[in-house]
Design a protein around this motif. Structure first.
Motif, PDB file in Angstrom:
ATOM      1  N   TRP A  74       0.727  -1.256   0.022  1.00  0.00           N
ATOM      2  CA  TRP A  74      -0.044   0.017   0.027  1.00  0.00           C
ATOM      3  C   TRP A  74       1.003   1.286   0.083  1.00  0.00           C
ATOM      4  O   TRP A  74       0.839   2.192  -0.744  1.00  0.00           O
ATOM      5  CB  TRP A  74      -1.049   0.160   1.132  1.00  0.00           C
ATOM      6  CG  TRP A  74      -2.120  -0.899   0.937  1.00  0.00           C
ATOM      7  CD1 TRP A  74      -2.475  -2.159   1.174  1.00  0.00           C
ATOM      8  CD2 TRP A  74      -3.345  -0.149   0.267  1.00  0.00           C
ATOM      9  NE1 TRP A  74      -3.645  -2.468   0.973  1.00  0.00           N
ATOM     10  CE2 TRP A  74      -4.324  -1.340   0.337  1.00  0.00           C
ATOM     11  CE3 TRP A  74      -3.774   0.987  -0.179  1.00  0.00           C
ATOM     12  CZ2 TRP A  74      -5.756  -1.145  -0.292  1.00  0.00           C
ATOM     13  CZ3 TRP A  74      -5.036   1.106  -0.922  1.00  0.00           C
ATOM     14  CH2 TRP A  74      -5.911   0.061  -0.945  1.00  0.00           C
ATOM     15  N   ILE A  75       1.727   1.355   0.897  1.00  0.00           N
ATOM     16  CA  ILE A  75       2.898   2.327   0.799  1.00  0.00           C
ATOM     17  C   ILE A  75       3.561   2.659  -0.527  1.00  0.00           C
ATOM     18  O   ILE A  75       3.535   3.722  -1.077  1.00  0.00           O
ATOM     19  CB  ILE A  75       3.910   2.157   1.980  1.00  0.00           C
ATOM     20  CG1 ILE A  75       2.962   2.251   3.328  1.00  0.00           C
ATOM     21  CG2 ILE A  75       4.824   3.378   1.881  1.00  0.00           C
ATOM     22  CD1 ILE A  75       3.946   1.938   4.473  1.00  0.00           C
ATOM     23  N   MET A  76       3.950   1.540  -1.153  1.00  0.00           N
ATOM     24  CA  MET A  76       4.794   1.760  -2.455  1.00  0.00           C
ATOM     25  C   MET A  76       3.667   2.164  -3.400  1.00  0.00           C
ATOM     26  O   MET A  76       4.007   3.131  -4.157  1.00  0.00           O
ATOM     27  CB  MET A  76       4.989   0.380  -2.949  1.00  0.00           C
ATOM     28  CG  MET A  76       6.524   0.010  -2.002  1.00  0.00           C
ATOM     29  SD  MET A  76       7.162  -1.636  -2.516  1.00  0.00           S
ATOM     30  CE  MET A  76       7.298  -1.379  -4.326  1.00  0.00           C
ATOM     31  N   GLY A  77       2.460   1.833  -3.412  1.00  0.00           N
ATOM     32  CA  GLY A  77       1.460   2.258  -4.378  1.00  0.00           C
ATOM     33  C   GLY A  77       1.191   3.713  -4.102  1.00  0.00           C
ATOM     34  O   GLY A  77       1.125   4.396  -5.046  1.00  0.00           O
ATOM     35  N   ILE A  78       0.771   4.061  -2.948  1.00  0.00           N
ATOM     36  CA  ILE A  78       0.401   5.543  -2.750  1.00  0.00           C
ATOM     37  C   ILE A  78       1.509   6.359  -3.028  1.00  0.00           C
ATOM     38  O   ILE A  78       1.357   7.478  -3.765  1.00  0.00           O
ATOM     39  CB  ILE A  78       0.146   5.721  -1.255  1.00  0.00           C
ATOM     40  CG1 ILE A  78      -1.353   5.055  -0.817  1.00  0.00           C
ATOM     41  CG2 ILE A  78      -0.046   7.203  -0.828  1.00  0.00           C
ATOM     42  CD1 ILE A  78      -1.718   4.928   0.310  1.00  0.00           C
TER      43      ILE A  78
END
Length: 139
Positions: A74-78
């Motif tokens: 999730w952090i990488m995507g955001i």
């Protein structure tokens, strides 16, 4: 046609014609469509990257490794979506600066922010691996 006033040294510029105004509108419309497509593609990439396969058997509960992997994804995507947004905004600002030094500096700052965002995206798996090592339970 350019007319020269008898008391002025420089010729007066004619008013912009209707086709010139429509070209300007087309350019803005094209840039807005390109920015919207870039954001939409970023959202679609994140949605497809985080899609999980169907669960056939349920485990007793998620382990800390699963939780950290999901948080990393999730952090990488955001971060990737935000960095792409900053890159797009910087590009549009740079194109529309027209030689204005203040706008060029704002565009450069947006490029720097995008670089920082992409750098953090690359470093996210490293941080999660460090957390896994810290939180790993001895066997």
């Amino acid at each position: 046609m350019i007319t020269i006033h008898p008391r002025r040294r420089f010729p007066t510029s004619p008013q912009p014609s209707l086709p010139a105004l429509s070209r300007c509108r087309r350019r803005w419309t094209g840039l807005l469509v390109a920015a919207a497509l870039a954001v939409a593609l970023g959202v679609l990439a994140v949605a497809s990257a985080t899609a999980a396969p169907p669960v056939l058997a349920q485990a007793p509960g998620p382990s800390i490794t699963d939780v950290l992997n999901n948080a990393r994804n999730w952090i990488m995507g955001i971060l990737a979506v935000l960095a792409t947004l900053f890159l797009t905004v910087g590009g549009v600002r740079y194109l529309m600066a027209g030689g204005n030094a203040g706008e060029v500096e704002k565009a450069k700052q947006a490029f720097k922010s995008a670089g920082i965002g992409y750098g953090l995206t690359v470093l996210a798996p490293v941080v999660v691996e460090i957390l896994k090592e810290i939180l790993a339970q001895p066997k």
